[in-house]
Design an enzyme around this catalytic site. Structure first.
Site, PDB file in Angstrom:
ATOM      1  N   ASP A  99       0.865  -1.178   0.000  1.00  0.00           N
ATOM      2  CA  ASP A  99       0.000   0.000   0.000  1.00  0.00           C
ATOM      3  C   ASP A  99       0.908   1.236   0.000  1.00  0.00           C
ATOM      4  O   ASP A  99       1.489   1.599   1.023  1.00  0.00           O
ATOM      5  CB  ASP A  99      -0.907   0.004   1.228  1.00  0.00           C
ATOM      6  N   LYS A 163      -6.786   3.402  -3.293  1.00  0.00           N
ATOM      7  CA  LYS A 163      -7.206   3.428  -1.890  1.00  0.00           C
ATOM      8  C   LYS A 163      -7.414   4.868  -1.465  1.00  0.00           C
ATOM      9  O   LYS A 163      -6.648   5.752  -1.846  1.00  0.00           O
ATOM     10  CB  LYS A 163      -6.114   2.745  -1.049  1.00  0.00           C
ATOM     11  N   LYS A 200     -10.196   0.402  -2.315  1.00  0.00           N
ATOM     12  CA  LYS A 200     -10.071   0.194  -0.877  1.00  0.00           C
ATOM     13  C   LYS A 200     -10.351   1.493  -0.128  1.00  0.00           C
ATOM     14  O   LYS A 200      -9.529   2.400  -0.113  1.00  0.00           O
ATOM     15  CB  LYS A 200      -8.658  -0.311  -0.520  1.00  0.00           C
TER      16      LYS A 200
END
Length: 258
Positions: A99, A163, A200
């Site tokens: 991430d 995300k 996300k």
């Protein structure tokens, strides 16, 4: 069975169970790992600091639960070489998922080419089957048009997921930002049906109702069969307890988020 329980069961398998607390310890990681497999199924992944990746990989062996970690986190800095090195180390330690915080301040300042190049460099350090999630930090970007542009840059540079947030700023995941990002994913799918890009939301998602709202939005934009662990994750620490409470019919537990 009620729709609320069905939705909670659906959401449980999409959780990236997270501990990114500054004071996180090895004992906390062990406790996190113990929570990943429940009577109602397993979460999708844990998300931990890079220094805990090897421990998490060892403790989750055989569970099917993935190990995610964060790089360039949480500031979204501009030292690309350092970010790439951090990514390579995490992959070497066994991370399944990276991430990466986009250099969002540079993006807002107009340095879009730099931001794109940094994501490309990180992407090159994440070999298949490992996946790359790019964190936009939408609460800091704010402008929906800029969030859309940031989504397109991340997708174009090779992100497997986009995300919303780090969970470390004042405004984290919102349904408004999610709608912009999911729309960008749908547009990319129309351009290339074979390219799979996930979404996300992260930060501040604490209740079954929160999870249900994000899944309903994804269903509306991308279709009811789209959201699965390969395309949709919730980044959260307290959500799992709330989902289990909903499934079991007990009083929902409100977690602290991250």
């Amino acid at each position: 069975m009620s729709d609320r329980i069905e939705n909670a069961k659906r959401a449980l398998g999409l959780v990236d169970l997270t501990n990114l607390n500054d004071d996180c310890t090895p004992e906390d990681i062990s406790k996190l790992a113990e929570r990943t497999v429940t009577d109602h199924g397993s979460v999708a992944a844990v998300c931990v600091w890079p220094r805990f990746v090897a421990q998490a990989v060892k403790e989750l062996t055989g569970t099917g639960v993935k190990v995610a970690t964060v790089v360039n986190f949480p500031q979204g800095g501009v030292e690309t070489g350092a970010v790439v090195s951090e990514t390579i180390k995490a992959i070497d330690d066994g991370a399944d998922e990276i991430d990466h915080v986009m250099a969002y301040e540079a993006f807002v300042a107009g340095r879009k080419g730099f931001v794109e190049e940094q994501i490309i460099r990180v992407r090159e350090a994440v070999p298949e089957p490992a996946i790359l999630k790019v964190i936009l930090e939408t609460g800091e970007i704010r402008d929906p048009l800029l969030i859309h542009a940031a989504s397109n840059i991340a997708i174009g540079a090779g992100a497997d997921f986009i995300k919303t947030s780090t969970g470390k700023v004042t405004v984290n995941a919102t349904l408004e930002a999610a709608e912009v990002m999911l729309t960008a994913i749908e547009e990319a799918r129309r351009d290339n049906a074979e390219r799979v890009i996930g979404f996300k939301p992260a930060g501040g998602i604490r209740t079954s109702e929160d999870a249900e709202a994000y899944l309903a939005l994804a269903d509306r934009i991308l279709g009811h069969n789209w959201a699965s662990a390969s395309t949709f994750r919730f980044g959260a620490s307290g959500l799992l307890d709330a989902l289990i409470a909903t499934i079991e019919g007990t009083e929902p537990a409100i977690g602290q988020g991250y």
